[in-house]
Design a protein around this motif. Structure first.
Motif, PDB file in Angstrom:
ATOM      1  N   UNK A  64      49.080  43.125  50.191  1.00  0.00           N
ATOM      2  CA  UNK A  64      49.913  43.684  51.251  1.00  0.00           C
ATOM      3  C   UNK A  64      50.872  42.610  51.765  1.00  0.00           C
ATOM      4  N   UNK A  65      51.944  43.069  52.370  1.00  0.00           N
ATOM      5  CA  UNK A  65      52.942  42.117  52.880  1.00  0.00           C
ATOM      6  C   UNK A  65      52.411  41.295  54.042  1.00  0.00           C
ATOM      7  N   UNK A  66      51.389  41.803  54.745  1.00  0.00           N
ATOM      8  CA  UNK A  66      50.846  41.077  55.891  1.00  0.00           C
ATOM      9  C   UNK A  66      49.609  40.243  55.540  1.00  0.00           C
ATOM     10  N   UNK A  67      49.309  40.076  54.237  1.00  0.00           N
ATOM     11  CA  UNK A  67      48.199  39.207  53.843  1.00  0.00           C
ATOM     12  C   UNK A  67      48.461  37.778  54.305  1.00  0.00           C
ATOM     13  N   UNK A  68      47.400  37.094  54.719  1.00  0.00           N
ATOM     14  CA  UNK A  68      47.516  35.682  55.088  1.00  0.00           C
ATOM     15  C   UNK A  68      47.641  34.824  53.840  1.00  0.00           C
ATOM     16  N   UNK A  69      46.824  35.137  52.835  1.00  0.00           N
ATOM     17  CA  UNK A  69      46.897  34.465  51.531  1.00  0.00           C
ATOM     18  C   UNK A  69      46.966  35.510  50.435  1.00  0.00           C
ATOM     19  N   UNK A  70      47.740  35.217  49.413  1.00  0.00           N
ATOM     20  CA  UNK A  70      47.830  36.117  48.265  1.00  0.00           C
ATOM     21  C   UNK A  70      46.520  36.116  47.484  1.00  0.00           C
ATOM     22  N   UNK A  82      35.889  33.631  42.116  1.00  0.00           N
ATOM     23  CA  UNK A  82      36.552  34.935  42.203  1.00  0.00           C
ATOM     24  C   UNK A  82      37.835  34.949  41.389  1.00  0.00           C
ATOM     25  N   UNK A  83      38.163  36.111  40.840  1.00  0.00           N
ATOM     26  CA  UNK A  83      39.424  36.274  40.132  1.00  0.00           C
ATOM     27  C   UNK A  83      40.574  36.562  41.085  1.00  0.00           C
ATOM     28  N   UNK A  84      40.289  37.301  42.143  1.00  0.00           N
ATOM     29  CA  UNK A  84      41.342  37.860  42.995  1.00  0.00           C
ATOM     30  C   UNK A  84      40.776  38.032  44.399  1.00  0.00           C
ATOM     31  N   UNK A  85      41.372  37.359  45.385  1.00  0.00           N
ATOM     32  CA  UNK A  85      40.773  37.415  46.721  1.00  0.00           C
ATOM     33  C   UNK A  85      41.807  37.173  47.813  1.00  0.00           C
ATOM     34  N   UNK A  86      42.639  38.190  48.117  1.00  0.00           N
ATOM     35  CA  UNK A  86      43.571  38.053  49.238  1.00  0.00           C
ATOM     36  C   UNK A  86      42.816  37.822  50.547  1.00  0.00           C
ATOM     37  N   UNK A  87      43.431  37.133  51.460  1.00  0.00           N
ATOM     38  CA  UNK A  87      42.824  36.868  52.778  1.00  0.00           C
ATOM     39  C   UNK A  87      43.628  37.618  53.834  1.00  0.00           C
ATOM     40  N   UNK A  91      43.039  46.523  53.702  1.00  0.00           N
ATOM     41  CA  UNK A  91      42.514  47.510  52.756  1.00  0.00           C
ATOM     42  C   UNK A  91      41.228  47.015  52.100  1.00  0.00           C
ATOM     43  N   UNK A  92      41.210  45.747  51.733  1.00  0.00           N
ATOM     44  CA  UNK A  92      40.008  45.186  51.115  1.00  0.00           C
ATOM     45  C   UNK A  92      38.886  45.084  52.140  1.00  0.00           C
ATOM     46  N   UNK A  93      39.217  44.789  53.372  1.00  0.00           N
ATOM     47  CA  UNK A  93      38.197  44.767  54.425  1.00  0.00           C
ATOM     48  C   UNK A  93      37.573  46.150  54.592  1.00  0.00           C
ATOM     49  N   UNK A  94      38.424  47.185  54.557  1.00  0.00           N
ATOM     50  CA  UNK A  94      37.927  48.554  54.712  1.00  0.00           C
ATOM     51  C   UNK A  94      37.074  48.973  53.519  1.00  0.00           C
TER      52      UNK A  94
END
Length: 456
Positions: A64-70, A82-87, A91-94
């Motif tokens: 998402x555009x509002x992610x803290x980290x990609x 991990x392979x993929x872990x936006x911060x 959506x991932x939190x939900x």
């Protein structure tokens, strides 16, 4: 009876289809307890073995555009596990909350993860037992190794004979091989019925080259009850990607200009002119049975359908992460189940496009063109009966695994009494428990012997 949760990745429809096939192997009461987690929408795959209320539609995990980290933020911010872990991704939190809350609310005892390192680590951190589905390919990176280590066991939905030589021994030891799971029930289809199918498809096929001559040749020979002498090549493609195989169609037509070429599945518009029939069908079994050759990529579901038939395979793997299809193609060729594209071209040129030579190379015996005589139709019926029996037998390992989850009241008892005896690895804690138990038994036996000695 244990309650099972199944996480199905959203890429393509194969993961949901795999969950559907495993669910179909369960008794009805256990099947009703199964929960599938997926972010794939209902229009992309419709389950047949379970109801919609058993499916948890997860939030997407896109950045998402509002992610803290990609999701892949580089070595200073990217966990090696991990392979993929936006911060900061809401959506991932939900979706994480959806997964954990559903596991708690529905009292799920065991998760099957197909496939996601991130969901595996979420379960391990939350102390939830899981099994991890191993796809073909080279998966020796740190995230996969961590997910494999954290699992109670690994599940391979293919035969052990097709295991990659690059796979670590400990990974193989920790794997339950379920063979190809193919549960579709099909009616017998004679060669005559197959030609009828082709005629109907031809009538509605939008292509830019005359195909009536080739198809009419088969129909005329069918009417005359004589042997068909035209090659039928079926090209089977899925929706996970078909670029590589479509790119081979011009060369295939050039190599076999007189063959009847059928394309099943998606096809690029500029490649339709190289095939005689382009269609999408619900059942590919008649094409697998009655074609002279099958040309296909190496997705699990496609290979599972064709693997136990004698029809020669020409494999054209798609480019996938971890060399998934390339490794499967290599294994099929090594096991003499298929030829790669270069081998097929060479053989056709050397042997003047004779299918007998091709089948001799693959199977060590000659397989004639399909014929239309009564004797041959009866022979095809017998072969298809045998194929149906084979398909039923193919599910034996997978069915034993699924049914085992209904035989034990807890995951712990299932793990210790069913799973561990089938693996070549034993957790250290279990070894220690056994040693302690054995030592106690020895101490008890020593005490009894000492008591006997004292009494004497």
């Amino acid at each position: 009876m244990m309650r099972i949760g199944y996480y199905a990745h959203h890429h393509g429809s194969g993961h949901c289809r795999q969950a559907d096939k495993l669910a179909a192997l369960l008794p009805n009461d256990a099947r009703a307890q199964l929960t599938v987690f997926t972010s794939l929408d209902i229009n992309s795959y419709r389950f047949t073995a379970i109801d919609e209320q058993q499916i948890v539609r997860l939030n997407a995990e896109d950045e998402r555009s509002d992610d803290i980290l990609a999701g892949r933020a580089g070595e200073y911010w990217q966990p090696a596990s991990l392979h993929y872990s936006p911060v900061g991704n809401s959506d991932i939190q939900k979706r994480s909350h959806q997964i954990l809350d559903t596991i708690f609310q529905r009292k799920i005892d065991l998760m099957i993860i197909d496939v996601s390192v991130e969901v595996a680590m979420l379960c391990r951190a939350a102390s939830i037992p899981y099994l991890y589905v191993r796809l073909p390919g080279i998966r020796d990176d740190a995230p996969h190794s961590g997910a494999f280590s954290g699992a109670l066991a690994l599940l391979a939905p293919y035969p052990k004979a097709l295991e990659s030589t690059h796979t670590s021994e400990w990974v193989c030891d920790k794997t339950l091989y379920l063979d190809f799971i193919y549960t579709q029930k099909t009616e017998l289809c004679t060669y005559e019925s197959f030609i009828d199918i082709l005629a109907k498809l031809s009538a509605g096929s939008e292509i830019s080259v005359p195909k009536s001559t080739r198809l009419s040749s088969i129909e005329a020979q069918l009417t005359d009850k004589s042997e068909a002498t035209i090659l039928i090549i079926t090209v089977i493609k899925g929706y996970g990607g078909h670029k590589a195989i479509d790119e081979k169609l011009p060369a295939l037509r050039s190599l076999l200009p007189n063959a009847l070429i059928i394309s099943l599945g998606p096809i690029d518009d500029d490649k339709r002119c190289y095939v005689d029939i382009s269609a999408e069908v619900d059942d590919v079994t008649p094409f697998i049975c009655h074609s002279n050759y099958l040309m296909m990529a190496c997705g699990l579901n496609a290979v599972a359908q064709a693997y136990h038939y004698d029809t020669p395979l020409i494999v054209v793997p798609d480019d996938r992460p971890h060399n998934e299809q390339a490794v499967m193609a290599e294994a099929l060729v090594t096991q003499n189940k298929a030829l790669n594209w270069q081998q097929f071209k060479t053989l056709m040129r050397v042997n003047d496009n004779q299918p007998e030579s091709f089948d001799q190379t693959i199977h060590g015996q000659s397989k004639p063109y399909p014929t239309t005589s009564v004797d041959n139709i009866e022979k095809n019926d017998v072969e298809e009966d045998s194929s149906k029996e084979t398909n039923a037998a193919m599910s034996t390992d997978a069915q034993a695994f699924m049914h085992s989850t209904t035989d034990y009241p807890t995951t712990k008892r299932w793990f210790e009494n069913w799973l561990l005896p089938r693996l070549n690895l034993t957790p250290e804690s279990t070894i220690k428990d056994c040693l302690i138990k054995n030592n106690r038994q020895l101490d008890s036996e020593t005490k009894i012997n000492d008591d006997h000695s004292a009494n004497e």
